[in-house]
Scaffold this motif. Structure first.
Motif, mmCIF file in Angstrom:
data_model
loop_
_atom_site.group_PDB
_atom_site.id
_atom_site.type_symbol
_atom_site.label_atom_id
_atom_site.label_comp_id
_atom_site.label_asym_id
_atom_site.label_seq_id
_atom_site.Cartn_x
_atom_site.Cartn_y
_atom_site.Cartn_z
ATOM 1 N N HIS A 198 -0.341 13.592 -5.903
ATOM 2 C CA HIS A 198 0.174 12.223 -5.881
ATOM 3 C C HIS A 198 0.489 11.730 -4.469
ATOM 4 C CE1 HIS A 198 0.777 12.390 -10.238
ATOM 5 N NE2 HIS A 198 1.348 13.565 -10.056
ATOM 6 N N LEU A 199 1.039 12.578 -3.645
ATOM 7 C CA LEU A 199 1.689 12.131 -2.404
ATOM 8 C C LEU A 199 0.876 12.471 -1.159
ATOM 9 C CD1 LEU A 199 5.319 13.279 -3.285
ATOM 10 C CD2 LEU A 199 4.326 11.008 -3.567
ATOM 11 N N TYR A 200 1.162 11.759 -0.087
ATOM 12 C CA TYR A 200 0.407 11.995 1.141
ATOM 13 C C TYR A 200 0.724 13.355 1.748
ATOM 14 C CZ TYR A 200 3.963 11.178 4.807
ATOM 15 O OH TYR A 200 5.025 11.271 5.663
ATOM 16 N N THR A 201 1.898 13.889 1.423
ATOM 17 C CA THR A 201 2.208 15.232 1.918
ATOM 18 C C THR A 201 1.252 16.255 1.287
ATOM 19 O OG1 THR A 201 3.997 15.157 0.306
ATOM 20 C CG2 THR A 201 4.599 14.952 2.619
ATOM 21 N N SER A 202 0.908 16.021 0.038
ATOM 22 C CA SER A 202 -0.085 16.908 -0.590
ATOM 23 C C SER A 202 -1.445 16.732 0.075
ATOM 24 C CB SER A 202 -0.237 16.587 -2.085
ATOM 25 O OG SER A 202 0.865 17.031 -2.810
ATOM 26 N N GLN A 212 1.466 9.775 9.065
ATOM 27 C CA GLN A 212 2.137 8.791 8.214
ATOM 28 C C GLN A 212 1.310 8.516 6.962
ATOM 29 O OE1 GLN A 212 3.484 5.301 10.437
ATOM 30 N NE2 GLN A 212 3.509 6.531 12.297
ATOM 31 N N ASN A 213 1.914 7.788 6.048
ATOM 32 C CA ASN A 213 1.304 7.554 4.738
ATOM 33 C C ASN A 213 0.337 6.378 4.805
ATOM 34 O OD1 ASN A 213 0.750 7.519 2.023
ATOM 35 N ND2 ASN A 213 2.775 6.811 1.400
ATOM 36 N N ALA A 249 -3.454 -0.657 0.534
ATOM 37 C CA ALA A 249 -3.737 0.704 1.020
ATOM 38 C C ALA A 249 -5.060 0.736 1.780
ATOM 39 C CB ALA A 249 -3.770 1.679 -0.153
ATOM 40 N N MET A 250 -6.034 -0.016 1.259
ATOM 41 C CA MET A 250 -7.336 -0.054 1.926
ATOM 42 C C MET A 250 -7.204 -0.683 3.322
ATOM 43 S SD MET A 250 -10.435 0.862 1.383
ATOM 44 C CE MET A 250 -12.077 0.557 2.023
ATOM 45 N N SER A 251 -6.448 -1.768 3.401
ATOM 46 C CA SER A 251 -6.234 -2.416 4.708
ATOM 47 C C SER A 251 -5.538 -1.466 5.668
ATOM 48 C CB SER A 251 -5.355 -3.658 4.548
ATOM 49 O OG SER A 251 -5.974 -4.554 3.708
ATOM 50 N N MET B 1 4.130 -0.257 8.590
ATOM 51 C CA MET B 1 4.197 1.020 9.316
ATOM 52 C C MET B 1 4.937 0.819 10.636
ATOM 53 S SD MET B 1 0.888 3.416 9.218
ATOM 54 C CE MET B 1 0.518 2.977 7.532
ATOM 55 N N GLU B 2 5.928 1.604 10.895
ATOM 56 C CA GLU B 2 6.799 1.356 12.036
ATOM 57 C C GLU B 2 6.117 1.599 13.371
ATOM 58 O OE1 GLU B 2 10.304 3.611 11.488
ATOM 59 O OE2 GLU B 2 10.905 2.488 9.713
ATOM 60 N N LYS B 3 5.376 2.666 13.473
ATOM 61 C CA LYS B 3 4.724 2.977 14.740
ATOM 62 C C LYS B 3 3.300 3.413 14.458
ATOM 63 C CE LYS B 3 7.153 7.218 14.107
ATOM 64 N NZ LYS B 3 8.354 7.925 14.386
ATOM 65 N N LYS B 4 2.510 3.437 15.514
ATOM 66 C CA LYS B 4 1.108 3.779 15.331
ATOM 67 C C LYS B 4 0.995 5.220 14.828
ATOM 68 C CE LYS B 4 -3.247 3.582 17.873
ATOM 69 N NZ LYS B 4 -3.750 4.867 17.475
ATOM 70 N N PRO B 5 0.295 5.408 13.726
ATOM 71 C CA PRO B 5 0.198 6.778 13.220
ATOM 72 C C PRO B 5 -0.660 7.663 14.122
ATOM 73 C CG PRO B 5 -1.086 5.275 11.867
ATOM 74 C CD PRO B 5 -0.367 4.439 12.857
#
Lengths: 315, 297
Positions: A198-202, A212-213, A249-251, B1-5
């Motif tokens: 489910h999650l970006y950590t996975s 970042q997500n 999410a796509m953007s 998003m706060e900062k550039k990933p």
């Protein structure tokens, strides 16, 4: 805590249990239990081929799991993990065996945690099992089970399978796998590389994309990642709860990962491999590490054709 | 998003932590094209007799390794000269060890460190060794100097158990640091109980654990007798080198690039976000001493 008190506690918990954590809130529906066991301890055998249960069965919920496995508890919390029980079993002259039984709330998430780190897969016990020296894990319905021997001997291995068989029998019903697996084209698919999450950590565990997500994954998104031979290209298929979030999410992905891509959402990146992305209703499809532009496009196209096979229920 | 990933593409471009890129399965090495003047020194010392085939640590060899390492690190004549640069007689010294594992910090190494700290003139009552109980140990609570010593091993949530991570027991609530695979473990080093106190870091590379599956993973077949110690003052630099070593071993063992999972990005963030040290291998002067066989890095 006595067994009776523990059962009472479950009854008091009631119909809906909300489990909250720092980054995910999972609503556990306990109304549709069918033949579900309300007390996990009922699934644990007292003995097996000379091993007998030792001491109290330990119980850990979403918060107390850290008392048992420190930071590794977060792996289970990336899914709708609800609670677990742990039983140690001893047999004189043999290594100790530990049985861990996890209630993952849904069969989809039991499958998900099973796929998180499997290296092999057998069709039984349960609905799928994986064995490596000293560790046997399987999933069935909403349960995930791991049986660990301090050191594997022929006897511990036999006992582990015996314990697994006993638990398997007590879980009467099977449960469905995640519907989103249907989006994976079967041609050249490495089945063992299939991971549901489910999650970006996975996602970052299986394929480090960004710190970042950038795909806006959350506890309501369903995703599957898999690799394809012969170049080990990755395909990721994500279903969002609604089209709005999928678009956002796509953007976000375009901006963060392939800003140079035109409307085709194709890009050749620094390692000369190709990235392709496709927004399709509530789905995002991503091909990564593809050796050629054509192979990236083909993978996306093949996945897109399969989306119709996935039911339209909200994840 | 706060900062550039920071994305995978940044790693591929080599724009960020090379060791982390390596751990993510991408190829890097010391001395790349954009070579800069080394800013940080680290000493890798190895001895073929440091640990025997049964895993028994040789205390005499370990003492000699530590002594040679600090002499090289501080560029002095004798070990005591190096220790006098780090510790004053009036210091209260906590040796932050690590009992988790295996592998854990060997007692022989703890003794070797204690011996030299005593020789500086620190009172015995002002030296203590601890791990899980540090917040209950008087010496740690009142410490003026810390020695950070632990083995490197793969970890199911943070990617690796690192020197940076070794201070997690200084926070009463370790889960505070779990978010995003322990991305911000370096925050630990801002805790008042440790901030600015660390005089020396030792990453134990005697029998590193380079692979594992599952939360309680430990399989001796994924360890090997590297028989090394990595010594320096910058924990981020040492962890970056340690990651580089683990990845090299994984490549050798699995005969292909095999990223550590999860990616131990807390090492990179210790540099880029928290400025705790340098993770750029090109900015680290690595002095190699002793046994050279199968050195890998």
């Amino acid at each position: 805590m006595s067994k009776r008190l523990c059962i009472l506690q479950y009854l008091i918990i009631g119909v809906l249990t909300t489990i909250a954590s720092a980054d995910v809130t999972v609503v556990v529906d306990s109304t549709n239990k069918d033949s579900m066991i309300t007390d996990l301890r009922q699934l644990l055998p007292d003995e097996s081929l000379g091993w007998t249960a030792q001491g109290e069965i330990k119980f850990y919920d979403r918060e107390s799991i850290f008392d048992y496995m420190n930071g590794a508890g977060e792996v289970y919390r990336m899914y709708a993990y609800r609670e677990m029980v742990v039983q140690r079993m001893a047999n004189e002259g043999q290594p100790e065996i530990t049985v861990e039984l996890f209630d993952m709330s849904t069969s989809e998430d039991a499958f998900g945690i099973f796929t998180h780190s499997r290296l092999s897969e057998d069709t039984s016990p349960g609905q799928g099992a994986t064995h490596q020296p000293g560790l046997l894990c399987f999933w069935k319905n909403r349960y995930f089970v791991c049986i660990t021997a301090m050191r594997e001997t022929p006897e511990t291995k036999k006992a582990a399978y015996d314990i697994a068989g006993k638990i398997d029998k007590l879980i009467l019903n099977t449960g469905p796998k995640p519907a989103i697996l249907e989006c994976l084209p079967l041609d050249r698919l490495d089945q063992l590389s299939v991971r549901y999450f489910h999650l970006y950590t996975s996602l970052n565990y299986h394929y480090y994309l960004a710190d970042q997500n950038i795909l806006k994954l959350n506890e309501k998104t369903e995703a599957v990642i898999a690799q394809y031979e012969p170049h080990r290209s990755f395909l990721i298929c994500i279903r969002y709860p609604d089209e709005k979030l999928a678009k956002e999410a796509m953007s976000s992905f375009r901006e963060a990962y392939i800003p140079e891509a035109d409307s085709s959402d194709l890009a050749q990146i620094e390692d000369d491999k190709w990235v392709a992305a496709k927004l399709e209703s509530t789905f995002i499809l991503l091909a990564l590490d593809a050796p050629t532009q054509d192979s990236a496009i083909s993978l996306i196209r093949a996945a897109k054709e399969r989306l119709a096979d996935i039911d339209n229920e909200e994840p | 998003m706060e900062k550039k990933p920071i994305t995978r593409r940044d790693f591929i471009r080599g724009a960020t932590c090379a060791a982390l890129g390596t751990a993510a399965g991408l190829s890097f090495a010391f001395g790349g094209e954009e070579k800069a003047l080394p800013l940080v020194r680290a000493v890798l010392i190895r001895h073929k007799d440091a640990v025997d085939a049964k895993g028994v640590v040789n205390p005499t060899v370990i003492q000699k390794m530590m002594d040679d390492a600090v002499v090289a690190l501080f560029d002095v004549e004798k070990p005591i000269d190096a220790w006098k640069l780090m510790i004053k007689p009036e210091d209260i010294v906590g040796i932050k060890s690590n009992v988790s594992g295996p592998p854990s910090t060997p007692g022989e190494l703890e003794k070797a460190l204690t011996k030299r700290i005593l020789e500086v003139g620190v009172s015995k009552k002002n030296i203590d060794i601890g791990d899980r109980g540090v917040l209950r140990q008087k010496v740690f609570l009142n410490s003026t100097a810390l020695i950070n010593v632990r083995p490197i091993r793969t970890h199911h949530w943070s990617g690796v158990g690192s020197l940076i991570k070794n201070y997690i027991m200084f926070d009463p609530n370790p889960p505070n640091y779990h978010d995003n695979y322990c991305a911000d473990l370096a925050k630990l080093w801002e805790l008042p109980v440790v901030k600015g106190k660390t005089r020396l870091n030792i990453l134990v590379l005697l029998t590193p654990l380079f692979h594992g599956i599952g939360p309680h993973h430990y399989d001796p077949k994924y360890t090997w007798n590297y028989n090394g110690l990595l010594v320096g003052t910058d924990p981020v630099a040492l962890d970056s080198i340690g990651l580089h070593l683990l990845q090299a071993k994984r490549r050798e063992y699995f005969e292909k690039d095999s990223p550590i999972r999860p990616t131990p990005h807390h090492v990179m963030f210790a540099d880029t976000r928290h400025k705790l040290g340098t993770s750029d291998l090109n900015k680290i002067e690595l002095i190699k001493l002793g046994w050279e066989k199968d050195i890998l890095i």
